[in-house]
Each structure stands twice: as structure tokens, then as C-alpha cells.
Design a protein around this motif. Sequence first.
Motif, PDB file in Angstrom:
ATOM      1  N   HIS A 141       6.043  46.140  64.310  1.00 25.97           N
ATOM      2  CA  HIS A 141       4.860  45.955  63.457  1.00 25.97           C
ATOM      3  C   HIS A 141       5.211  46.038  61.973  1.00 25.97           C
ATOM      4  O   HIS A 141       4.563  46.743  61.203  1.00 25.97           O
ATOM      5  N   SER A 142       6.198  45.288  61.586  1.00 24.99           N
ATOM      6  CA  SER A 142       6.679  45.348  60.212  1.00 24.99           C
ATOM      7  C   SER A 142       6.773  43.961  59.603  1.00 24.99           C
ATOM      8  O   SER A 142       6.684  42.935  60.298  1.00 24.99           O
ATOM      9  N   ASP A 143       6.968  43.920  58.291  1.00 26.11           N
ATOM     10  CA  ASP A 143       7.114  42.669  57.533  1.00 26.11           C
ATOM     11  C   ASP A 143       8.557  42.603  57.059  1.00 26.11           C
ATOM     12  O   ASP A 143       8.967  43.365  56.185  1.00 26.11           O
ATOM     13  N   ILE A 144       9.325  41.676  57.630  1.00 21.96           N
ATOM     14  CA  ILE A 144      10.767  41.645  57.408  1.00 21.96           C
ATOM     15  C   ILE A 144      11.163  40.316  56.798  1.00 21.96           C
ATOM     16  O   ILE A 144      10.697  39.260  57.236  1.00 21.96           O
ATOM     17  N   ASP A 145      12.063  40.367  55.811  1.00 23.05           N
ATOM     18  CA  ASP A 145      12.573  39.141  55.184  1.00 23.05           C
ATOM     19  C   ASP A 145      14.050  39.333  54.863  1.00 23.05           C
ATOM     20  O   ASP A 145      14.404  40.099  53.980  1.00 23.05           O
ATOM     21  N   ALA A 146      14.929  38.609  55.634  1.00 19.44           N
ATOM     22  CA  ALA A 146      16.376  38.673  55.411  1.00 19.44           C
ATOM     23  C   ALA A 146      16.862  37.276  55.062  1.00 19.44           C
ATOM     24  O   ALA A 146      16.501  36.298  55.727  1.00 19.44           O
ATOM     25  N   ALA A 147      17.680  37.178  54.008  1.00 16.46           N
ATOM     26  CA  ALA A 147      18.128  35.862  53.546  1.00 16.46           C
ATOM     27  C   ALA A 147      19.069  35.198  54.545  1.00 16.46           C
ATOM     28  O   ALA A 147      19.113  33.963  54.630  1.00 16.46           O
ATOM     29  N   ARG A 148      19.790  36.004  55.338  1.00 21.61           N
ATOM     30  CA  ARG A 148      20.751  35.397  56.255  1.00 21.61           C
ATOM     31  C   ARG A 148      20.414  35.712  57.719  1.00 21.61           C
ATOM     32  O   ARG A 148      19.733  34.957  58.379  1.00 21.61           O
ATOM     33  N   ILE A 149      20.912  36.841  58.219  1.00 21.58           N
ATOM     34  CA  ILE A 149      20.837  37.132  59.651  1.00 21.58           C
ATOM     35  C   ILE A 149      20.086  38.432  59.896  1.00 21.58           C
ATOM     36  O   ILE A 149      20.229  39.401  59.151  1.00 21.58           O
ATOM     37  N   ILE A 150      19.291  38.437  60.995  1.00 24.13           N
ATOM     38  CA  ILE A 150      18.684  39.668  61.497  1.00 24.13           C
ATOM     39  C   ILE A 150      19.215  39.892  62.903  1.00 24.13           C
ATOM     40  O   ILE A 150      19.073  39.029  63.787  1.00 24.13           O
ATOM     41  N   ARG A 151      19.836  41.080  63.093  1.00 25.39           N
ATOM     42  CA  ARG A 151      20.382  41.383  64.406  1.00 25.39           C
ATOM     43  C   ARG A 151      19.844  42.742  64.835  1.00 25.39           C
ATOM     44  O   ARG A 151      19.987  43.738  64.129  1.00 25.39           O
ATOM     45  N   VAL A 152      19.195  42.762  66.065  1.00 23.36           N
ATOM     46  CA  VAL A 152      18.659  44.007  66.618  1.00 23.36           C
ATOM     47  C   VAL A 152      19.499  44.347  67.844  1.00 23.36           C
ATOM     48  O   VAL A 152      19.480  43.623  68.840  1.00 23.36           O
ATOM     49  N   GLU A 153      20.242  45.469  67.761  1.00 19.64           N
ATOM     50  CA  GLU A 153      21.203  45.819  68.807  1.00 19.64           C
ATOM     51  C   GLU A 153      20.628  46.885  69.727  1.00 19.64           C
ATOM     52  O   GLU A 153      19.455  47.250  69.624  1.00 19.64           O
ATOM     53  N   SER A 154      21.442  47.388  70.649  1.00 19.48           N
ATOM     54  CA  SER A 154      21.063  48.457  71.580  1.00 19.48           C
ATOM     55  C   SER A 154      19.780  48.077  72.323  1.00 19.48           C
ATOM     56  O   SER A 154      19.794  47.175  73.136  1.00 19.48           O
ATOM     57  N   LYS A 155      18.641  48.728  71.988  1.00 25.16           N
ATOM     58  CA  LYS A 155      17.383  48.319  72.646  1.00 25.16           C
ATOM     59  C   LYS A 155      17.035  46.881  72.313  1.00 25.16           C
ATOM     60  O   LYS A 155      16.477  46.158  73.138  1.00 25.16           O
TER      61      LYS A 155
END
Length: 624
Positions: free
Chosen positions: A448-462
Motif C-alpha cells: 500500500h505504498s507509492d513507489i517510483d524507481a528510475a530503473r529496477i524494482i526487485r522484491v526478494e525473499s517473500k
Amino acid sequence: MELTIKAKDKAKAKQKALAELEAKTGQELEVEDFELELIDEESLFLGFGKKGIYKVTLLTEEDSNLEASEDSSEEGDSEEQEQETTENKDGEVELIINEDGIFIYLTAAEGLGEEVGLNKVDSLLDAKEIQNVDYDQVSEALVEDMYEQPIKVADRDPDLDRDAEIKVKISNDKMKAYLTVKSALGGKEASLADIKEKLEVEGVRHGVKENKLKSLVNRDGILEGEIEDVLVAEGTEPIPGKDAQINLKFDPEEKEKKVKKLEDGSVDYRNLGKIINVNEGDVLATKSPPEPGTPGTTVTGEEVDPEPPEDKRMPTGKNTSLGEDKLSLYADIEGQVVLEDDKINVLPIHTVKGDVDLSTGNIKFLGTVEVRGDVKDGMVVEAKQDIQVKGSVQGGRLEAGGSILVQKGFVGRSKGVLMAKEDIKVKFIENGRVVTDRDLIVRDAIMHSDIDAARIIRVESKGLIVGGIVRAGKEIDAKIIGSNLATKTQIFVGVTPELRDEYNQLMEELEEQQKELDEALKTINYLKKRQEEKGDLSQKDRNLLSQKTRMRFQLAKHLEELKEEKQSLEKRLDEGKEGKIKIKSKLHPGVQLTIGTEVKKISKALSNVTYYVEEGEVKKGSYV
């Protein structure tokens, strides 16, 4: 009525004057009825002592009353004291030596004073080393009360005559000279010239107290009586120099807590300004060199060196250096300046050993900030380099010119923000805003967040992304996106219309700024050419030239900033051409995927899937 009388001292003169005035007037008088003034002195027979010559003036009744009125409080007390002193005056004995022999001169005691005894006379004769004393004559004089007349007690032996003895004592440090004079015994008394000659012989040439010497002798320049250890010369003390001084160009006390009162009367407990930031090249301290003192002079004329002033070492420490003159200390890097153990250090890392809260205030630092605890609700940490938080961020704001690392997660509480020019790494994100010009690496989940990454977003583990809006310029890689409850989750990758509009607006601004710069340069060149031709410009043209010159530098600086921003956007646009969304485990219904301008709404659960754009369409492939 006036008359003149002679007497040994003032007390006897008063008694004699009172008797003569009463005899002449036939009246009973008091000492207050006349004035007594010493007008001269004369030597007694063969020079044995002196008598005073006094002028006596009888006061009229009017004068007496006036004088009594004016002086009742002063002279009354003084007269009583004088009478008391006179009533208790001891008898005296004086030794006189002349060509006719050695004499004693006795003065009777007054009132309750003690009469001169044989012991007193004997002590005087012994002290003066008088030999062959006629003690019968001495005894007769004492028994018969032969006062105020010379009494011969011994013949004078010229061989035993002794001039006055003059001694000069110089202190060990040669800064003082003392004079002792013993009276002559039949010889020559000490004169002012004799004393000065003795001082010269003993080497006393500086600091002689001329007025003091003159006060020791009479009007004839002769010292009467004896003196012992009288200070007659004093050297000039050296003037100490000035020790070197280190002048700090920062206030070490600034790191103490300072609560600021705002204009509206409220108190700012957060911005305490406890970190002293410096830039590379800033002057941290200067040194005032030691200044030599002024030499002094002993009574013998020798120079006395002052204590050498203390020099001080410049407090050079980590990341500092001295200038060429060795009198200025400069910062070699940006960072926090601290004074520790008499050294000035510039630290690239500012460490908060606990939490960032009201006790620390907000943190603003030109280097890297390390927080070993948590960043509490509402607190701000700004760093020109990196920010490392070993705890969590709870409703706080982090802004870094480098990277951000939050080891225990970010709970935004719908107001917290993480912003970085480099990568952001965090355990989890919940109800927060995150912006990075590079990659975002999340260990567990984005919720439930507002995210802005210029390149890559990586969510690991869970690997969970659920709710909110998540944008990446190039790629999003997660295990699970969405939830069984079909929670609305928006995922964007690639070149978005917003990014394209931002780029177009930037290009328009660049063009406008370039035109303004060209116009300014054109005007400057025209005015300078005109100045060369005519030799001078009008005041109006000079003002215009100055204005356009300032504008030129401002526009040039702004153009450089716009060009850097253009390069960053072009890089993002180029990377976004091949945008991908990768889901390893499950993609839930309710998720909306947008790649570039293409939109894909997920209506059924999928797994092990990758979405990308090819030939203007969103296509699906296996997770790689």
C-alpha cells in the motif's frame, strides 16, 4: 599683640608663650587665645642641638570665637591628642661630637614619660663605640637633671673618628637596590653626592629614585640620622609577549542542544542544528603567531629577557591540511567538523548512536549519516552522501544524495518518505512514499505504498507487492503481486506518458533558455563594440551591460543544470523501451499492469510469468 620666643620644641614654646602673654596682659589666658608659628631655627652653643624661633600672636576675642567655631571639631581633637602625647613623652639623649670633645644632650621626660637612665646613655655610647667615657660626669648629669645643655663625657680622639658608613644592597635578581647609612662618629656625615657616588661604585645605574634620595637629606644635602634598607633604585620589569592564539572559525558549542523559537511564538524542537557542516576548502581555524615581549633592565643596567611566548601547534586532524603560510587550517573534504582531543577533524560520516528523535533533532549533513537506532515519527535525515539506518524508519523522512539502507523496514504512516539519487535497500515498505533515481531493492514486501524507481524494482525473499502504485523505468521483479482479496494494485514499467511529457517540457525550456542566452550575448557584444568605438557608454548603457552580464552567467548555470536533467531523462527513456514485469510465483486478479502506454488488467491468477511489449502489444512469456 605679637612677640617672639625661643624654645626646644613646640610644647615648650606654648608654655613659654602662655607665661609671657599673661605677664604682659595681666590676664589669665588659654592656649586657644594665641597662635604659634615656627619662623626659624638656630644652633645652640658649639652646635649642640637646635632651638626653634616662634612667632606668637595674641588673638582678639572675635578672632578667638571665630577660630573656635571653625576648628572646634578638628583642632580641638588634634590639640587633645597633642597634649596627650606631650604628657607621656619619654626623655631623650643625643650624642654630639665636635672638635671640643664628645657630649651628650639630655631632654627631660614630660608627663608620665620615662626619664633617661644610665642604661640608655650607656647603650648609645656603646653603639657609637665611644671609649674612655667619664661616667662620673654622666652620672652627675643624670642625677642633677642637667637637661638641654651639652655635657662632655669623653675627649675626642681624631684617630677614632669615623665618617658615615654607606652600604648598598642589591637583590638577588638585581631588580632592587637598598640603601643603609650609619651616622658618622666625629667624621663626615653622608651627603647626597656621597650616596650617589656609592650607588655608582656599586654599579647601580638604572632606575635610581632621585626624589626618594632627595627626601632623605636636609636642605644642605646632608643625611641626618641613620636609615636601613631603604629602597632607592628599582629596575624595569620586562613586558611579557603574547602567546600564540588558535582562532576557531566554528563554534564547538553549536553541537549542544539549541531549541529555536519561531516567529509565530512556537518552539521548533526538531531543527536543533547540532551538526556543523563544512565544505571542502573551508577555513576551519587560523593562528595568530606568538609576539615577543620587551626586555627589561636591572638596576645595574643589564638587559632582562622576558619569558618567551608560548607557541601553539595548529590542531590538524583527519581530513584537514595547512595552507602555505602554516597559519590557516582547511577542510580537505565535505563533512562534519568536530574538535576532539585538541584536534580538528572533518568526518565524512556522522553517527547517531541511538534514535533520531527530539533529543537529537533533525539531521542535515554533507557526508554520510549512520543511525544505529530508529528514525522516529516526523523526524528528518538529510545527507549529501549515503544514509544507513540500522533500525527502522517510522513516519520519518530520509533524503540522500547517495544511497539509502534501512535494515528493519519503513513504516510510512502515509507521510513518511525515502528519496535517494542512488539505490534504496529496505526490508519492507508499508504505507510510504519511495523515490530513487536508480534501483529499489526490498527484502520482504511493498504494501500500500507509492513507489517510483528510475530503473529496477526487485522484491526478494517473500517478494510481495500488494496495493498502491509501483513504478519502475526498466523492470519490476517480484514473487507475488496482488492478493486473494483482489486488492487494487497498479504496476507501471517503461516510458510512461508522464515521463514523455516531462521530457518534452524540459526540451522546450532548454530552447527558451538558449534563446535568452543568445540575446544576452548579442546585446553584450554590441555594447562592448560601441564602447570601443566611442570610448565610453552612457549611464543607461552601462547599467544595461551590467544587467546582461549578470543574466549571462545565471542563464549559463541554469542551462548546465537542464542539460544534466535531460541526460538523466534520456537514459530513463532509453531503458524504458524494453520494460518488463516479472512474477515468479503468483499474479492475482485485480492487478493492473502498464508497460509504456499499453495496459493489461489481470482477471485470473497466473504464475511464473513475464509481461513485456512487442510490436505495440503487451505480451506474456515465462519467468526468466
